[in-house]
Design an enzyme around this catalytic site. Structure first.
Site, mmCIF file in Angstrom:
data_model
loop_
_atom_site.group_PDB
_atom_site.id
_atom_site.type_symbol
_atom_site.label_atom_id
_atom_site.label_comp_id
_atom_site.label_asym_id
_atom_site.label_seq_id
_atom_site.Cartn_x
_atom_site.Cartn_y
_atom_site.Cartn_z
ATOM 1 N N LYS A 58 -2.501 5.018 -9.140
ATOM 2 C CA LYS A 58 -3.708 4.167 -9.133
ATOM 3 C C LYS A 58 -4.846 4.884 -8.420
ATOM 4 C CE LYS A 58 -2.293 1.473 -5.033
ATOM 5 N NZ LYS A 58 -3.325 1.946 -4.128
ATOM 6 N N ASP B 170 2.331 2.394 -2.320
ATOM 7 C CA ASP B 170 1.851 3.650 -1.698
ATOM 8 C C ASP B 170 2.684 4.177 -0.524
ATOM 9 O OD1 ASP B 170 -0.126 3.066 -3.531
ATOM 10 O OD2 ASP B 170 -1.758 2.915 -2.081
ATOM 11 N N CYS C 266 -4.550 -1.136 0.864
ATOM 12 C CA CYS C 266 -4.040 -1.257 -0.515
ATOM 13 C C CYS C 266 -3.122 -2.456 -0.719
ATOM 14 C CB CYS C 266 -3.349 0.039 -0.912
ATOM 15 S SG CYS C 266 -4.541 1.392 -1.073
#
Ligand code: C5J
Length: 220
Positions: free
Chosen positions: A130, A25, A163
């Site tokens: 995701k 990310d 994450c």
């Protein structure tokens, strides 16, 4: 066999052809002003120090010809993959799906979802979108890793306690040996980052290992 002798809490061993990098990310929505991270009231400049080490780590994997996965947290434009419970949390001025300076927050195809230029994926590298915090939830990541016969993961990216940690724990439960790249991950809360590094290696490496990017690069 690759050996990171200085990894914490003890040397990390990985079969040379069975290790991949998962870069979590590193998106404009988390690292730049005007995105999701900023909308939640965070100081996004706190993530900047991990960019250069992450770039070195990517370069090392590229030089070694090892597999690389980039992930992006994002949702479909109709939000059908965003549970209301997720959207409702945070209570910032902008929620997931709202229009912001970099397009709709965390919506696939919008500018804010893109990975920052310094770490842009190259041809041949896998980009996985995701909907969850963990990279295994509702994605093809595990299938991809199986196709590569990967059993060991180097995990980096942002944010460490959300994450990155979720993905590391998901991977650990699926049987992967994971090493968290200490300086190629960051949090809006430095104490949370340190806590994750400490948690991973506590109890004899209960969910994995940590190592610096320099230590990782020495063996790639
Ligand atoms: C968050 C992430 N912090 N990539 N996402 O919501 O860590």
């Amino acid at each position: 066999m690759l050996e990171i002798a200085a990894a914490r809490p003890y040397p990390y061993l990985a079969p040379a052809g069975a290790i991949a990098l998962v870069m979590i990310d590193m998106q404009r929505d988390f690292l730049e002003p005007g995105g999701f991270g900023a909308a939640l009231g965070n100081d996004v400049t706190l993530l900047a120090p991990c960019i250069e080490p992450a770039a070195r780590l990517l370069a090392g994997f590229r030089r070694a010809g090892l597999p690389i996965v980039h992930t992006r947290e994002c949702h479909r434009p109709d939000l059908s993959d965003c549970p209301p419970a997720k959207r409702g949390r945070g209570r910032g001025p902008l929620r997931i799906g709202d229009p912001g300076p970099m397009g709709r927050i965390l919506i696939a195809g919008e500018p804010g979802v893109e990975i920052i230029d310094d770490l842009a994926p190259r041809p041949g590298e896998i980009v996985i979108d995701k909907p969850g915090k963990g990279a295994f939830h509702a994605t093809s990541l595990q299938q991809q890793l199986r196709a590569w016969s990967v059993s060991h993961l180097v995990i980096a990216g942002v944010t460490t306690e959300v994450c990155v940690q979720t993905t590391l724990r998901e991977a650990n439960d699926r049987g992967y040996d994971c090493v968290l790249a200490e300086d190629a991950t960051a949090s809006y809360f430095p104490a949370f980052k340190q806590a994750v590094l400490d948690m991973v290696v506590a109890q004899g490496g209960i969910v994995g290992w940590t190592a610096s990017v320099s230590q990782l690069l020495e063996v790639l």
